[in-house]
Design an enzyme around this catalytic site. Structure first.
Site, PDB file in Angstrom:
ATOM      1  N   THR A  23     106.739 160.106 -54.132  1.00 27.78           N
ATOM      2  CA  THR A  23     107.452 158.116 -53.839  1.00 27.78           C
ATOM      3  C   THR A  23     108.877 158.956 -53.829  1.00 27.78           C
ATOM      4  OG1 THR A  23     105.594 157.080 -54.835  1.00 27.78           O
ATOM      5  CG2 THR A  23     108.036 156.277 -54.307  1.00 27.78           C
ATOM      6  N   GLY A  39     105.841 157.329 -59.457  1.00 26.67           N
ATOM      7  CA  GLY A  39     103.381 157.555 -59.754  1.00 26.67           C
ATOM      8  C   GLY A  39     103.923 155.814 -60.699  1.00 26.67           C
TER       9      GLY A  39
END
Length: 582
Positions: A394, A487
């Site tokens: 991400t 995560g």
């Protein structure tokens, strides 16, 4: 001169360099619980007066600053950065994924939470990833075309720009188009990252054509990476607007590729995608107003829940980075993540008890279970029963402008480069967010997180996320903007950075560089960064904790506003980041 290989380069970038920045500075004499240094002054942030961008990718940060200098506000810059990183940080920047954006509008004194998370296709169903024996087929859930949820990034960026930006759609897309069409120099980090995922890319001819040279040869650092298909897609978006992605030629190309590879996303799924504006999760801590993302992010709920639990203690007795401090954090983390497994999901499909989870009375009841002397085994920590009111790859970036507006944005493809599949002719990498659903009760997802009915797969439902973009106000003005990838660790990373600034009074640079720990209830493990001192680890083991050294966790990009100045810092844990201001 000896040339180091990719494995050695990765070890250097992700472990040795961050440790050189962190280890000696933050050593703690754990037995006495006394920090050796003055935490507030250890690292020096970037300082500016008019505006700042902090992101994982230097080229994209410069794009954002150029937008600010051209008269754009924080939202304009954030949208431009998002599209630029879809080109320059393809492992996480995206137009084929989704995310969450928090916006503080200074003049209106308003905080907004924009949900552009991916949605399950209409043909998705609860058991879609189970094989004939009833077991979860992990390959299908993570690396097939079935793993893709309906992307929300383009719609989310479009919504933010139309409603809160100053510049045009074409203006904010122009830098990304130029980068895709003319190319940009491949960094060492990107070169190594592409090589490490070559096996995953090998199943997608379209991906191999883009990210590797003729004959499947690797790109070397310094070589120019051109993405013609992506440039053409971005040009169509610039000309036709966001509807191009969901109803135009691009939509048709996505649907066709899905059909050819047994995926589920169809034209109706794209046409019916919706951005949601949510009520942000709000809490108070140590005199500050903390706003974080609401479900389907679990981040905001549990950050506020954990801050509430911590508020039940005299925190001045807990020195930062001491064994007693980490013990308390771990015990609180366990209880929050246990609650996450049972109570969090898409609020459009499941009644999430938000107010119950963030209530002070609930925090008081949870901390009664905690012993400050001994660890509680995870098997003895169960999800609580809050009152039922009517709730790893991400990237995050933060932006503030000269008017005091702020954006905290976290978006993702889920895994690094998502599923590894590229939609033929578009240059668009597909997410694999469907793995963030609970495919089967009691079976952990790729991040080891457990789920239940609240997060089971349903058509048009959004999978639960840990992304936690956060904005902190002091006296109604922006004080802190931050977030992180990572995560399942994201929530705890954000929590620790908030505590470093709001409780321990570290400057933003020192707060971001400080060591991190993580516990997520299951497995029964405290993950610690290499820079946590051996003395501290030994004392945690004495208290009954099971310790496991991890790699460095997350990559925080934060901005702090104070006394008329803007201070920012990009995490040293990952290479290629840049905080820049003017």
């Amino acid at each position: 001169m000896k040339i180091i290989n990719n494995k050695q380069m990765k070890f250097l970038f992700y472990t040795i360099i961050p440790l050189l920045c962190i280890a000696n500075t933050f050593t703690v004499r754990a037995a006495e619980k006394l920090p050796i240094i003055n935490y507030a002054q250890a690292f020096h942030p970037v300082i500016a007066k008019k505006g700042m961008v902090a992101s994982q990718e230097a080229i994209a940060s410069r794009v954002g600053l150029d937008i600010l200098k051209a008269g754009g506000n924080a939202v304009d810059a954030a949208v431009a950065v998002g599209f630029a990183m879809a080109v320059t940080l393809p492992r996480a920047g995206n137009i084929g994924g989704g995310g969450f954006m928090m916006i503080h509008l200074a003049k209106e004194k308003k905080i907004l939470a924009i949900d552009y998370r991916e949605m399950a296709p209409l043909k998705a169903h609860r058991d879609m990833f189970l094989d004939d024996s009833g077991k979860v087929d992990k390959s299908k859930a993570r690396f097939s075309y079935l793993a893709a949820g309906v992307p929300g990034t383009v719609a989310g960026m479009d919504y933010a720009l139309k409603n809160f930006g100053n510049l045009s759609w074409k203006q904010v897309l122009a830098p990304a188009i130029k980068l895709a069409e003319q190319g940009f120099p491949v960094s060492h980090d990107l070169a190594n990252s592409l090589v490490s995922r070559k096996k995953r890319f090998s199943r997608s001819p379209a991906a191999m054509k883009i990210f590797f040279k003729e004959g499947d040869r690797n790109y070397q650092a310094g070589e120019n990476l051109v993405q013609k298909d992506l440039a053409n897609t971005l040009k169509r978006l610039a000309k036709n607007g966001a509807s191009e992605f969901y109803q135009g030629e691009t939509a048709k190309m996505i649907a066709k590729d899905m059909q050819q590879h047994n995926g589920l996303i169809a034209l109706d799924d794209l046409k019916n995608y919706e951005v949601k504006v949510r009520e942000p999760i709000h809490g108070k801590f140590n005199g500050y107003d903390v706003y974080a993302m609401s479900p389907p992010s679990s981040g905001g709920v549990h950050v506020i829940q954990m801050l509430n639990m911590l508020s039940q203690y005299d925190l001045k007795k807990f020195a930062p980075n001491s064994a007693n401090y980490y013990h308390l954090l771990v015990e609180i983390m366990k209880r929050a993540y246990a609650d996450r497994s049972a109570h969090l999901g898409d609020p459009d499909f499941y009644q999430v008890p938000i107010e119950g989870l963030i209530a002070q009375d609930y925090a008081k009841s949870r901390v009664k279970e905690i012993s400050l002397a001994q660890a509680t085994p995870s098997e003895d920590v169960l999800p609580g029963r809050p009152k039922n009111y009517e709730s790893h790859e991400t990237t995050h970036y933060s932006v503030v402008d000269q008017w005091g507006n702020a954006v905290s944005n976290t978006y993702t493809l889920n895994f690094s480069y998502g599923s590894g599949h590229v939609v033929a002719g578009t240059g668009i990498l597909l997410n694999n967010e469907m793995d963030d659903f609970s495919s089967k009760k009691g079976v952990a997802n790729a991040y080891g997180l457990l789920g239940d009915k609240a997060n089971e797969i349903q058509a048009r439902k959004r999978p639960l996320s840990s992304m936690t973009p956060t904005i902190v106000l002091k006296d109604s003005k922006t004080h802190l903007v931050l977030g992180s990838p990572g995560g399942s660790t994201i929530i705890n990373i954000v929590l620790q950075n908030l505590l470093n600034v709001l409780l321990h009074e570290m400057n933003i640079a020192t707060a971001i560089a400080a060591p991190r720990i993580h516990h997520q209830w299951q497995p029964e493990t405290v993950f610690v960064e290499p820079s946590i001192s051996p003395d501290t680890r030994d004392l945690l083991i004495e208290k009954g904790h099971k310790i496991k050294q991890s790699r460095t966790m997350g990559s925080v990009h934060g901005i702090q506003m104070n006394d008329g100045f803007i201070y920012g810092y990009s995490d040293p844990r990952r290479p290629g980041a840049l905080t820049i201001g003017w």
